[in-house]
Scaffold this active site. Structure first.
Site, PDB file in Angstrom:
ATOM      1  CG  ASP A   4      -1.909   1.110   1.143  1.00  0.00           C
ATOM      2  OD1 ASP A   4      -2.709   1.352   0.527  1.00  0.00           O
ATOM      3  OD2 ASP A   4      -1.956   1.957   2.086  1.00  0.00           O
ATOM      4  CD  GLU A  55      -2.431   2.021  -3.517  1.00  0.00           C
ATOM      5  OE1 GLU A  55      -3.421   2.618  -3.521  1.00  0.00           O
ATOM      6  OE2 GLU A  55      -1.520   2.174  -2.408  1.00  0.00           O
TER       7      GLU A  55
END
Length: 540
Positions: free
Chosen positions: A216, A275
């Protein structure tokens, strides 16, 4: 002419250890996938109960959004304990059982790791608050003195991605940085304890059997030296169009290299997926260099409007940039942070028609593809959720930017009010499901040979069986304006009509799969508006 050859590609990729280069990975937003204990919230037991569905769908792996201990200020992306499961989702034993069950179904498991920030309820942050200014525990986070005569102004002009200042002041006078919600304080990756802690966290889950991590905010851990002002009036809209002092700094790549070495030290080809919202595809390629992550989400493809020329450009640039570093391209149409593409492409019948065509376009491209739960059902964004359910922290700061509508639980059966998502008798699910979703349920669509679910299942079967999909090349063919046509491998051809009118062109072979009805007269095919067709050789 050579015929298309069928082969067990799963065995082939397993033998070469490169399964991830053309894998189809299914994103499970755990809260909204399946409720196994009847409290209206999806959980790990619910995921376990639907593994056969995922195996039958034909995906290679599942990616689970965070299920760690969390106060849920950002629905699990505010982690309080990275080595345990929040009781909402089950237990650590449930996580281990899910991993083992998935492997028995032939599915690999990728889990989220959140390294940019923790929860403000994490033990480290509690220690930092107790330590006070100058305390060693504050070195794990980014604390600063404020500007102004009494330090009453934030240390710089950075804004949170969720809106508003990226700094919160404590009663003792210091400010702490949070690029997202104030409940998500940013970690200080210049601190060696942070590096050691996350290596330990990754090892914990690798030892438990996971096959990889989705990182993330993988572009956000390192901040520019001195934390300089941005100087832009609208930072949030500007992110992703140019490098800013808090995102896509070159220092993040040393972290990724260290994690790649760790992943490579484990058997079974464990992978890392970045990401990274970055300004260009060339900068995205930096995240998938041979000694860094294996994949990176292609948000440039996701945000491409419904236009043939724009799609061709982003496909070419994606293949060129990833190919330059020896990495596969990755393709994604939706996820838990953006409006579902049925709605982005026009909503209603038009949006669904385009979404079906986009699925065949995406799944035919070289590289790896991601499927967000429910897109195989053609689910639209839910735009009329009652106000009292809307608790997304991004929306609370920016009412036009909420993510609740793409996170509504998915329907499994025809039965109202919860369509098989939860057990009979519960009053409500964590987000209400539209009463019109019965025909979109898995149960309904399995009965309909023309359904979107059946389209996805057949596309994934063909993708798995034809050796053309093991070829990472793509050759464009001439085609009318507003359309795309290309070949993959030996004799596999794709045609896509992105216009609102039928288009005629020479039929390139026999129809393998189509997103809409195909009319063929003699050697000419009439492509329906906003449709796609997969073709094989006539002699195959």
């Amino acid at each position: 002419m050579t015929e298309l050859v069928h082969a067990d590609r799963a065995t082939e990729t397993e033998a070469t250890g490169r399964w991830w280069r053309d894998a189809v990975i299914y994103q499970v937003y755990v809260r909204s996938f399946a409720d196994g204990n009847g409290d209206g919230i999806g959980d790990l037991l619910g995921v376990r109960s639907r593994l056969r569905y995922l195996a039958d769908l034909g995906v290679d792996a599942i990616w689970l959004n965070p299920f760690y201990t969390s106060p849920m200020a950002d629905f699990g992306y505010d982690v309080a304990d990275y080595r345990d499961v929040d009781p909402i989702f089950g237990s650590l034993a449930d996580a281990k059982a899910l991993i083992d069950d998935a492997h028995r179904h032939g599915l690999r498991v990728i889990v989220d790791v959140v390294p940019n920030h923790t929860s403000d309820q994490h033990a480290w942050f509690a220690e930092a608050l107790a330590a006070g200014p100058g305390g060693a525990a504050r070195e794990r986070y980014i604390f600063r003195e404020g500007k102004g005569a009494d330090g009453e102004l934030p240390p710089n002009d950075w804004e949170s991605v969720f809106g508003g200042p990226a700094w919160t002041r404590l009663p003792d006078g210091q400010w702490y940085l949070h690029l997202f919600a104030s409940e998500q304080p940013d970690l200080n990756w210049e601190n060696l304890e942070v590096h050691a802690e996350f290596e330990s966290i990754l090892r914990f889950w690798l030892d438990l059997g996971v096959d990889g991590f989705r990182i993330d905010v993988s572009h956000g851990m390192v901040k520019a030296e001195g934390l300089p002002d941005v100087g832009h009036a609208d930072q949030v809209k500007m992110i992703g169009t140019e490098v800013v002092p808090f995102f896509d700094q070159d220092g993040v790549h040393e972290i990724h290299r260290a994690w790649r070495r760790l992943l490579d030290s484990y058997p079974g080809m464990r992978i890392g997926v970045a990401e990274a919202w970055v300004p260009s595809l060339d900068r995205l390629a930096n995240y998938v260099r041979p000694d860094e992550m294996h994949q990176a989400f292609n948000f440039h493809f996701l945000t491409t409007p419904w236009d043939a020329a724009r799609f061709r450009t982003v496909i070419d640039e994606s293949l060129a940039s990833s190919g330059a570093v020896g990495a596969p391209a990755t393709w994604v149409l939706s996820n838990h942070d953006v409006k579902r593409h049925v709605t982005r492409y026009g909503h209603g019948e038009l949006g669904l028609r385009r979404a079906r065509a986009a699925a065949l376009l995406t799944l035919a491209l070289p590289g790896s593809a991601y499927v967000y739960q429910g897109e195989e059902l053609g689910l639209p964004e839910v735009l009329d959720l009652p106000e009292e359910y809307l608790t997304d922290p991004q929306r609370l700061r920016n009412p036009e930017d909420g993510r609740d509508g793409c996170r509504v639980p998915i329907p499994w059966a025809d039965v109202e009010p919860h369509f098989g998502f939860s057990m009979p008798g519960i009053e409500e699910t964590w987000l209400p499901m539209p009463a019109s979703w019965g025909p979109l349920s898995v149960e309904s669509q399995l009965r309909d040979p023309a359904s979107t679910l059946r389209l996805y299942r057949e596309a994934l079967r063909i993708r798995r069986d034809l050796t053309s999909f093991g070829d990472e090349s793509l050759t464009w063919l001439d085609s009318p304006a507003g359309t795309l046509a290309f070949t993959r491998g030996d004799g596999f051809t794709v045609t896509v009509n992105l216009t609102g009118e039928p288009v005629e062109l020479p039929a390139p072979g026999r129809v393998l799969l189509a997103s809409a009805e195909v009319e063929i007269t003699g050697g000419t095919v009439r492509l329906a508006p906003d449709s796609a067709v997969w073709w094989g050789r006539d002699d195959a």
